[in-house]
Design a protein around this motif. Structure first.
Motif, PDB file in Angstrom:
ATOM      1  N   LEU A 162       0.811  -1.212   0.000  1.00  0.00           N
ATOM      2  CA  LEU A 162       0.000   0.000   0.000  1.00  0.00           C
ATOM      3  C   LEU A 162       0.848   1.268   0.000  1.00  0.00           C
ATOM      4  CD1 LEU A 162      -2.748  -1.094   2.551  1.00  0.00           C
ATOM      5  CD2 LEU A 162      -3.110  -0.619   0.118  1.00  0.00           C
ATOM      6  N   ARG A 163       1.985   1.224   0.684  1.00  0.00           N
ATOM      7  CA  ARG A 163       2.814   2.414   0.810  1.00  0.00           C
ATOM      8  C   ARG A 163       3.957   2.469  -0.203  1.00  0.00           C
ATOM      9  NH1 ARG A 163       3.470   3.404   7.350  1.00  0.00           N
ATOM     10  NH2 ARG A 163       1.568   2.339   8.032  1.00  0.00           N
ATOM     11  N   GLY A 164       4.126   1.393  -0.968  1.00  0.00           N
ATOM     12  CA  GLY A 164       5.163   1.377  -1.990  1.00  0.00           C
ATOM     13  C   GLY A 164       6.567   1.247  -1.449  1.00  0.00           C
ATOM     14  N   TYR A 165       6.726   0.613  -0.292  1.00  0.00           N
ATOM     15  CA  TYR A 165       8.052   0.438   0.290  1.00  0.00           C
ATOM     16  C   TYR A 165       8.802  -0.677  -0.426  1.00  0.00           C
ATOM     17  CZ  TYR A 165       6.411   3.234   4.290  1.00  0.00           C
ATOM     18  OH  TYR A 165       5.927   4.226   5.089  1.00  0.00           O
ATOM     19  N   GLY A 166      10.062  -0.406  -0.738  1.00  0.00           N
ATOM     20  CA  GLY A 166      10.883  -1.431  -1.354  1.00  0.00           C
ATOM     21  C   GLY A 166      11.633  -2.267  -0.344  1.00  0.00           C
ATOM     22  N   SER A 167      11.748  -1.772   0.891  1.00  0.00           N
ATOM     23  CA  SER A 167      12.499  -2.479   1.928  1.00  0.00           C
ATOM     24  C   SER A 167      11.585  -3.376   2.744  1.00  0.00           C
ATOM     25  CB  SER A 167      13.183  -1.484   2.861  1.00  0.00           C
ATOM     26  OG  SER A 167      13.791  -2.161   3.953  1.00  0.00           O
ATOM     27  N   PRO A 168      12.047  -4.589   3.079  1.00  0.00           N
ATOM     28  CA  PRO A 168      11.271  -5.465   3.948  1.00  0.00           C
ATOM     29  C   PRO A 168      11.580  -5.275   5.427  1.00  0.00           C
ATOM     30  CG  PRO A 168      13.161  -6.665   3.146  1.00  0.00           C
ATOM     31  CD  PRO A 168      13.240  -5.271   2.538  1.00  0.00           C
ATOM     32  N   HIS A 169      12.436  -4.310   5.777  1.00  0.00           N
ATOM     33  CA  HIS A 169      12.932  -4.171   7.149  1.00  0.00           C
ATOM     34  C   HIS A 169      12.038  -3.252   7.981  1.00  0.00           C
ATOM     35  CE1 HIS A 169      16.596  -5.383   4.886  1.00  0.00           C
ATOM     36  NE2 HIS A 169      16.745  -6.140   5.958  1.00  0.00           N
ATOM     37  N   TRP A 170      11.666  -3.752   9.180  1.00  0.00           N
ATOM     38  CA  TRP A 170      10.806  -3.024  10.107  1.00  0.00           C
ATOM     39  C   TRP A 170      11.403  -3.090  11.504  1.00  0.00           C
ATOM     40  CZ3 TRP A 170       6.094  -0.846   8.420  1.00  0.00           C
ATOM     41  CH2 TRP A 170       5.710  -1.201   7.117  1.00  0.00           C
ATOM     42  N   ALA A 171      11.088  -2.112  12.343  1.00  0.00           N
ATOM     43  CA  ALA A 171      11.492  -2.133  13.750  1.00  0.00           C
ATOM     44  C   ALA A 171      10.653  -1.101  14.501  1.00  0.00           C
ATOM     45  CB  ALA A 171      12.977  -1.804  13.900  1.00  0.00           C
ATOM     46  N   THR A 172      10.606  -1.239  15.815  1.00  0.00           N
ATOM     47  CA  THR A 172       9.872  -0.267  16.627  1.00  0.00           C
ATOM     48  C   THR A 172      10.673   1.038  16.707  1.00  0.00           C
ATOM     49  OG1 THR A 172      10.914  -0.914  18.711  1.00  0.00           O
ATOM     50  CG2 THR A 172       8.930  -2.142  18.046  1.00  0.00           C
ATOM     51  N   TYR A 173      10.022   2.087  17.189  1.00  0.00           N
ATOM     52  CA  TYR A 173      10.684   3.381  17.343  1.00  0.00           C
ATOM     53  C   TYR A 173      11.929   3.236  18.225  1.00  0.00           C
ATOM     54  CZ  TYR A 173      11.183   8.411  18.188  1.00  0.00           C
ATOM     55  OH  TYR A 173      11.666   9.695  18.253  1.00  0.00           O
ATOM     56  N   ARG A 174      11.766   2.525  19.341  1.00  0.00           N
ATOM     57  CA  ARG A 174      12.891   2.368  20.269  1.00  0.00           C
ATOM     58  C   ARG A 174      14.011   1.541  19.649  1.00  0.00           C
ATOM     59  NH1 ARG A 174      10.321   1.310  26.328  1.00  0.00           N
ATOM     60  NH2 ARG A 174       9.384   3.395  26.587  1.00  0.00           N
ATOM     61  N   GLN A 175      13.646   0.524  18.870  1.00  0.00           N
ATOM     62  CA  GLN A 175      14.680  -0.293  18.235  1.00  0.00           C
ATOM     63  C   GLN A 175      15.492   0.527  17.237  1.00  0.00           C
ATOM     64  OE1 GLN A 175      12.139  -3.532  16.832  1.00  0.00           O
ATOM     65  NE2 GLN A 175      13.141  -4.943  18.259  1.00  0.00           N
ATOM     66  N   TRP A 176      14.799   1.365  16.438  1.00  0.00           N
ATOM     67  CA  TRP A 176      15.536   2.224  15.511  1.00  0.00           C
ATOM     68  C   TRP A 176      16.430   3.199  16.280  1.00  0.00           C
ATOM     69  CZ3 TRP A 176      16.285   0.576  10.997  1.00  0.00           C
ATOM     70  CH2 TRP A 176      15.299   0.008  10.206  1.00  0.00           C
ATOM     71  N   ALA A 177      15.866   3.779  17.355  1.00  0.00           N
ATOM     72  CA  ALA A 177      16.645   4.750  18.134  1.00  0.00           C
ATOM     73  C   ALA A 177      17.894   4.106  18.722  1.00  0.00           C
ATOM     74  CB  ALA A 177      15.775   5.341  19.240  1.00  0.00           C
ATOM     75  N   ALA A 178      17.766   2.851  19.156  1.00  0.00           N
ATOM     76  CA  ALA A 178      18.907   2.145  19.725  1.00  0.00           C
ATOM     77  C   ALA A 178      19.999   1.911  18.686  1.00  0.00           C
ATOM     78  CB  ALA A 178      18.469   0.808  20.324  1.00  0.00           C
ATOM     79  N   ARG A 179      19.616   1.934  17.416  1.00  0.00           N
ATOM     80  CA  ARG A 179      20.599   1.772  16.333  1.00  0.00           C
ATOM     81  C   ARG A 179      21.110   3.115  15.829  1.00  0.00           C
ATOM     82  NH1 ARG A 179      20.493  -3.481  14.128  1.00  0.00           N
ATOM     83  NH2 ARG A 179      22.394  -2.777  13.081  1.00  0.00           N
ATOM     84  N   GLY A 180      20.741   4.203  16.523  1.00  0.00           N
ATOM     85  CA  GLY A 180      21.206   5.526  16.120  1.00  0.00           C
ATOM     86  C   GLY A 180      20.405   6.129  14.999  1.00  0.00           C
ATOM     87  N   ALA A 181      19.236   5.600  14.726  1.00  0.00           N
ATOM     88  CA  ALA A 181      18.378   6.092  13.655  1.00  0.00           C
ATOM     89  C   ALA A 181      17.209   6.870  14.236  1.00  0.00           C
ATOM     90  CB  ALA A 181      17.880   4.922  12.809  1.00  0.00           C
ATOM     91  N   GLN A 182      16.546   7.651  13.411  1.00  0.00           N
ATOM     92  CA  GLN A 182      15.429   8.468  13.853  1.00  0.00           C
ATOM     93  C   GLN A 182      14.265   8.304  12.879  1.00  0.00           C
ATOM     94  OE1 GLN A 182      14.949  10.552  16.673  1.00  0.00           O
ATOM     95  NE2 GLN A 182      12.871  10.444  15.850  1.00  0.00           N
ATOM     96  N   VAL A 183      13.106   7.897  13.418  1.00  0.00           N
ATOM     97  CA  VAL A 183      11.902   7.842  12.593  1.00  0.00           C
ATOM     98  C   VAL A 183      11.503   9.277  12.261  1.00  0.00           C
ATOM     99  CG1 VAL A 183       9.474   7.173  12.502  1.00  0.00           C
ATOM    100  CG2 VAL A 183      11.141   5.680  13.635  1.00  0.00           C
ATOM    101  N   ARG A 184      11.280   9.582  10.988  1.00  0.00           N
ATOM    102  CA  ARG A 184      10.950  10.936  10.573  1.00  0.00           C
ATOM    103  C   ARG A 184       9.625  11.396  11.173  1.00  0.00           C
ATOM    104  NH1 ARG A 184      12.644   8.801   5.665  1.00  0.00           N
ATOM    105  NH2 ARG A 184      10.503   8.744   4.881  1.00  0.00           N
ATOM    106  N   LYS A 185       9.520  12.686  11.464  1.00  0.00           N
ATOM    107  CA  LYS A 185       8.312  13.248  12.052  1.00  0.00           C
ATOM    108  C   LYS A 185       7.121  13.035  11.122  1.00  0.00           C
ATOM    109  CE  LYS A 185      10.397  16.820  14.964  1.00  0.00           C
ATOM    110  NZ  LYS A 185      10.468  18.274  15.258  1.00  0.00           N
ATOM    111  N   GLY A 186       5.980  12.748  11.741  1.00  0.00           N
ATOM    112  CA  GLY A 186       4.755  12.592  10.971  1.00  0.00           C
ATOM    113  C   GLY A 186       4.552  11.228  10.346  1.00  0.00           C
ATOM    114  N   GLN A 187       5.510  10.318  10.553  1.00  0.00           N
ATOM    115  CA  GLN A 187       5.394   8.983   9.974  1.00  0.00           C
ATOM    116  C   GLN A 187       4.397   8.138  10.751  1.00  0.00           C
ATOM    117  OE1 GLN A 187       6.946   7.763   7.059  1.00  0.00           O
ATOM    118  NE2 GLN A 187       7.293   9.966   6.868  1.00  0.00           N
TER     119      GLN A 187
END
Length: 289
Positions: free
Chosen positions: A64-89
């Motif tokens: 539905l969203r047209g994502y090419g990546s199969p990779h998912w994680a929770t907000y905290r899991q991404w943050a623990a990897r030094g990543a940031q979920v973009r605002k409004g997502q």
């Protein structure tokens, strides 16, 4: 007194998104689980593939969203990897079960309680995230052939139809030469995705997994079994690196599948659970004991 609206459950939210994805793809018979054979949806931190209804739900979100990546994680899991979920997502819900214990009359009562969480796709993330864990590269079709042979299923080649005959306990499938390719897969991949579909049907025999649907699905039991085989084949194709091509003959089932999902928000989880059991059974056939 005005009636307050009820908050949809995680089951209902996920099922609604799967229905939406099916409706969007129903024209050319494309289901949410038809992809390029690269992967099931996978947790970006643990590298573990999602299973059951969560896998189907995340496939639907990717479609539905047209994502090419199969990779998912929770907000905290991404943050623990030094990543940031973009605002409004907006994330996607998944369901999991945790042990539940509570004291009652000095006795411990154990069981499981359903919980839900929200996960975000890699394409919703920005920042200095490291390379995420990826699934193994696609295996060769020779290895897929070995996978099928190790199940010891009786397979008869010939004719023009693919089906599982429960009375004689064998799978019938046309010769490879009868299969034609598509814009997304080769003739050989079309052959193997069809064979894996029938192999899931094979697991449901009484002396194997004894898969029955009872009164819950009633007249829709046959369509429910087809849905189990469809999902099971999708899981196997993702596991084995085979492109899972849409099957035009399943156009007849789309209306039945949508009816089942609309009437029972947990039906897709039941079907996916049965599919997962079938896939596990087939993978266990690969073990040397």
């Amino acid at each position: 007194m005005a009636r307050t609206s009820r908050t949809p459950s995680a089951y209902e939210i996920i099922t609604a998104r799967i229905i939406e994805a099916i409706e969007q793809g129903a024209g050319p018979f494309v289901m949410p689980w038809h992809g390029d054979g690269s992967s099931r949806p996978v947790n970006a931190v643990s590298g573990k593939a999602y299973s059951g209804g969560n896998a189907v739900g995340l496939w639907a979100e990717q479609m539905l969203r047209g994502y090419g990546s199969p990779h998912w994680a929770t907000y905290r899991q991404w943050a623990a990897r030094g990543a940031q979920v973009r605002k409004g997502q907006r994330g996607a819900p998944i369901i999991f079960y945790k042990p539940n214990e509570r004291a009652e009359d000095d006795e411990r009562r154990s069981g499981f309680v359903m919980r839900s969480s929200i996960v975000f796709n890699l394409e919703q993330v920005e920042g200095g995230y490291p390379d995420v864990t990826t699934v193994p590269a696609a295996e060769t079709l020779d290895e897929v052939d070995l996978f099928v042979r190790l199940t010891k299923a009786r397979i008869e080649h010939g004719g023009t139809r693919a089906y599982f005959d429960p009375g004689s306990d064998y799978i019938a499938i046309p010769d490879k030469a009868r299969f034609v390719g598509s814009p997304t897969s080769t003739a050989t991949e079309c052959y193997y995705s069809t064979l894996l579909h029938e192999l899931v049907h094979w697991t449901g025999a009484e002396h194997r997994l004894n898969r029955t649907f009872g009164e819950r699905f009633g007249d829709a039991a046959y369509a429910a079994e087809e849905l189990v085989a469809e999902l099971g084949a999708a899981f196997l194709c993702a596991d084995l690196g085979v492109t899972n091509d849409p099957r035009p003959d399943h156009a007849a089932y789309v209306a039945s599948w949508l009816k089942i999902l609309r009437s029972d928000s947990r039906a897709i989880f039941t079907a996916a659970s049965l599919s997962t059991a079938a896939v596990t059974y087939l993978h266990e056939k690969q073990l040397p004991f």
